[in-house]
Design an enzyme around this catalytic site. Structure first.
Site, PDB file in Angstrom:
ATOM      1  N   ILE B   7      32.102  34.049  72.548  1.00  0.00           N
ATOM      2  CA  ILE B   7      32.614  32.725  72.709  1.00  0.00           C
ATOM      3  C   ILE B   7      31.442  31.710  72.941  1.00  0.00           C
ATOM      4  O   ILE B   7      31.779  30.635  72.513  1.00  0.00           O
ATOM      5  CB  ILE B   7      33.449  32.719  74.327  1.00  0.00           C
ATOM      6  CG1 ILE B   7      32.600  33.302  75.342  1.00  0.00           C
ATOM      7  CG2 ILE B   7      34.665  33.090  73.936  1.00  0.00           C
ATOM      8  CD1 ILE B   7      33.291  33.016  76.539  1.00  0.00           C
ATOM      9  N   GLN B   9      27.042  31.647  71.426  1.00  0.00           N
ATOM     10  CA  GLN B   9      26.015  32.263  71.108  1.00  0.00           C
ATOM     11  C   GLN B   9      24.675  31.452  71.496  1.00  0.00           C
ATOM     12  O   GLN B   9      24.595  30.370  70.792  1.00  0.00           O
ATOM     13  CB  GLN B   9      25.822  32.511  69.453  1.00  0.00           C
ATOM     14  CG  GLN B   9      24.667  32.814  68.860  1.00  0.00           C
ATOM     15  CD  GLN B   9      24.326  34.317  68.375  1.00  0.00           C
ATOM     16  OE1 GLN B   9      25.126  34.848  67.767  1.00  0.00           O
ATOM     17  NE2 GLN B   9      23.304  34.757  68.712  1.00  0.00           N
ATOM     18  N   ALA B  11      20.571  30.718  72.594  1.00  0.00           N
ATOM     19  CA  ALA B  11      19.168  31.183  72.047  1.00  0.00           C
ATOM     20  C   ALA B  11      18.818  32.677  72.476  1.00  0.00           C
ATOM     21  O   ALA B  11      18.064  33.227  71.651  1.00  0.00           O
ATOM     22  CB  ALA B  11      18.302  30.184  72.504  1.00  0.00           C
ATOM     23  N   LYS B  14      24.457  36.460  73.709  1.00  0.00           N
ATOM     24  CA  LYS B  14      25.618  36.397  73.064  1.00  0.00           C
ATOM     25  C   LYS B  14      26.530  36.279  74.189  1.00  0.00           C
ATOM     26  O   LYS B  14      26.222  37.468  75.190  1.00  0.00           O
ATOM     27  CB  LYS B  14      25.973  37.488  72.299  1.00  0.00           C
ATOM     28  CG  LYS B  14      25.338  37.452  70.861  1.00  0.00           C
ATOM     29  CD  LYS B  14      25.845  38.858  69.645  1.00  0.00           C
ATOM     30  CE  LYS B  14      25.030  38.479  68.503  1.00  0.00           C
ATOM     31  NZ  LYS B  14      25.346  39.664  67.808  1.00  0.00           N
ATOM     32  N   ASP B 124      16.560  27.633  85.481  1.00  0.00           N
ATOM     33  CA  ASP B 124      17.184  26.692  84.126  1.00  0.00           C
ATOM     34  C   ASP B 124      18.311  26.059  84.692  1.00  0.00           C
ATOM     35  O   ASP B 124      19.456  26.117  84.163  1.00  0.00           O
ATOM     36  CB  ASP B 124      17.377  27.725  83.025  1.00  0.00           C
ATOM     37  CG  ASP B 124      17.645  26.937  81.781  1.00  0.00           C
ATOM     38  OD1 ASP B 124      17.187  25.999  81.683  1.00  0.00           O
ATOM     39  OD2 ASP B 124      18.225  27.768  81.025  1.00  0.00           O
TER      40      ASP B 124
END
Lengths: 330, 208
Positions: B7, B9, B11, B14, B124
């Site tokens: 669904i 991809q 960096a 997956k 992040d």
């Protein structure tokens, strides 16, 4: 239209002359004179003195190489920032003098944006890249988004080139140390674990530098330490670049800055691009390092988009950020 | 499993939609990177997988909405977790009305404070890593997270979001102040020190 560009943000005074042919950049000449300190790093005032001493000669050389006359010049461009104050002022003074004397318009440009635009200008199929800009002072991942060149990731402490030079000084190498470190790294075999510091899309090198210096002091071979520094820092740089490409859904990556001359860094970014079905571009080396042609070209692009600069607008800005530039030409 | 579907991809990994014990799940599979040497790649993949699973677990304990963990495979770098149905905050942030966006930012801030009260650093925080589901904000991708009590890491954590909003949602970047407003409501420490820290980090960035 022919533009003469004066670059003087840091260690080099460089003059480039470019011409616009069907929106492509033709480099007529690109001459450089680099300041090499006898020991240690770059002292801003000493570098500025060097630039003042040689700027006229480099202009003459560049004119001769381009085989043009002063009356052929339509625009004088210069790097307005970011960079070392005294150096910037020297280049700006030279640009103002030339502009007044030739009675030709003047254009101050952003040095970081120039690194990106020279790629778009000289490489035919390079249109909308993510730029991995790696030099002594600068380490940024730059891309065009919503009307501006924006910084998607950057170093939180020192530039990658600075990190390499500082390690170089530890092992007694003169400036710039990058090329010698690259040679040592090729002979390195053992990977010594180093801090791999990524925060979001930002990156930090100072902890790694200290750890690398410790390895060296503790008797690890210089080859192995250099190998480990390159493998770790370049992998982190490639990773943040890939993250920016994924987030922005861009299919091109461009290399710029002096460290982009490093074959290992180029190899990693090329490999990453191949894996994501993207294209990797690198301008030729003289257009990768700080150079006058990129300054000349960005000035020309800005001028042709209708931007004009008065003499009173030509003050330098040591902290000229990439995202402060209004990109009206895209 | 034969009904797996890619669904997203990213960096790093997956994201695969799959089933696990007849539940719909998401598998986050960290991809080997051929550009970096094996010594670095293996350590990064296994340590990030382990750290991420740990942080998801700890975040849940603090009442922050996160996916539920079903399986963690360190060797192959796979985390199997529940599928969160909803909208990525990145996709809706600029389209929802002002009031809703403000409330959303406050909610985001409150959740970040809950994490920080327990020294959980996401690492992040971007709008791509939040899913709005059932009026709740789910935090995903703790892949760059860590446990750290220092004010510095909390400041950097918030600064990452600030920068992400500036670059991805430049028109509404000022709404970051509502994130801080929400943060202040839940944060146990001294908010002034956090704000000061963010200012310091901004200044420390080059050419500010």
């Amino acid at each position: 239209m022919i533009s003469l560009g004066i670059e003087g943000t840091a260690h080099s005074i460089a003059i480039g002359i470019v011409e616009n042919k069907d929106n492509a950049c033709i480099v007529l000449s690109n001459m450089i004179k680099t300041f090499h300190p006898e020991s240690g790093g770059i002292h801003p005032r000493e570098a500025a003195n060097h630039h003042a001493k040689y700027v006229a000669d480099v202009i003459k050389d560049s004119m001769k190489k381009a085989e043009i006359d002063f009356k052929d010049i339509d625009l004088v461009s210069f790097s307005q920032g970011p960079g070392l104050g005294p150096c910037l002022r020297t280049a700006a003074t030279a640009a103002r003098t030339l502009s007044l004397q030739l009675e030709k318009p003047i254009m101050g440009v952003n040095h970081c944006v120039a690194h990106l635009e020279i790629g778009r200008g000289t490489i035919d199929s390079c249109d909308d890249p993510v730029l991995l800009y790696t030099s002594g002072a600068n380490t940024q991942v730059i891309a065009f988004a919503e009307g501006k060149y924006r910084v998607f990731g950057e170093t939180l402490d020192i530039g990658i080139g600075n990190c390499l030079d500082k390690f170089g000084r530890t092992i007694g190498l003169p400036f710039p140390s990058g090329p010698v470190i690259e040679k040592y790294a090729k002979k390195g075999r053992k990977y010594l674990p180093l801090p791999y510091s990524i925060k979001g899309m930002d990156i930090a090198f100072s902890g790694l530098l200290t750890a690398a210096q410790q390895y060296y002091k503790n008797g690890e071979t210089v080859e192995d330490v250099c190998y480990s520094i390159q493998e770790t820092t370049f992998a982190a740089l490639t990773e943040v670049t890939e993250r920016a490409m994924a987030q922005l859904e861009k299919k091109e990556v461009l290399l710029g800055g002096g460290v982009a001359a490093n074959q290992r860094l180029r190899g990693m970014v090329e490999e990453m691009a191949k894996e994501r079905d993207a294209r990797c571009f690198a301008p030729r080396i003289d257009l990768c390092i700080d150079n006058g042609a990129m300054i000349a070209w960005l000035g020309l692009v800005m001028y042709q988009s209708g931007i004009r600069m008065m003499l009173e607008d030509t003050g330098i800005d040591q902290r000229f950020r990439t995202d402060m530039v209004d990109v009206s030409w895209r | 499993m034969n009904d797996e579907k890619l669904i997203y991809q990213g960096a790093e990994a997956k994201i695969i939609l799959s089933t696990f014990l007849s539940k719909t799940v998401v598998k986050k599979h960290r991809i080997k990177k051929t550009y970096r040497i094996k010594e670095i790649d293996e350590v990064l993949i296994s340590s990030r997988t382990k750290e991420e699973a740990k942080l998801i677990h700890l975040a849940r304990k603090q009442g922050v909405c996160v996916p539920s963990l079903f399986d963690v495979d360190l060797t192959n770098g796979i985390i199997t977790m529940s599928y969160i149905k909803g909208d990525r905050v990145k996709d809706i942030f600029d389209t929802i009305d002002k009031k809703k966006r403000k409330d959303l930012c406050i909610m985001i801030g409150k959740n970040i404070a809950r994490l920080h009260n327990n020294d959980l650093i996401h690492g992040d925080i971007t709008t791509s890593n939040m899913i709005l589901s059932d009026n709740k904000v789910f935090f995903i991708d703790f892949g760059l997270g860590e446990i750290n009590h220092e004010l510095e890491s909390k400041g950097v954590d918030l600064h990452v979001l600030m920068e992400a909003m500036e670059s991805t949602h430049s028109k509404n970047a000022n709404d970051f102040e509502f994130v801080l407003e929400g943060y202040e409501k839940e944060y146990h420490g001294d908010i002034k020190r956090v704000k000061k820290k963010i200012e310091d980090i901004v200044k420390r960035g080059r050419y500010r």
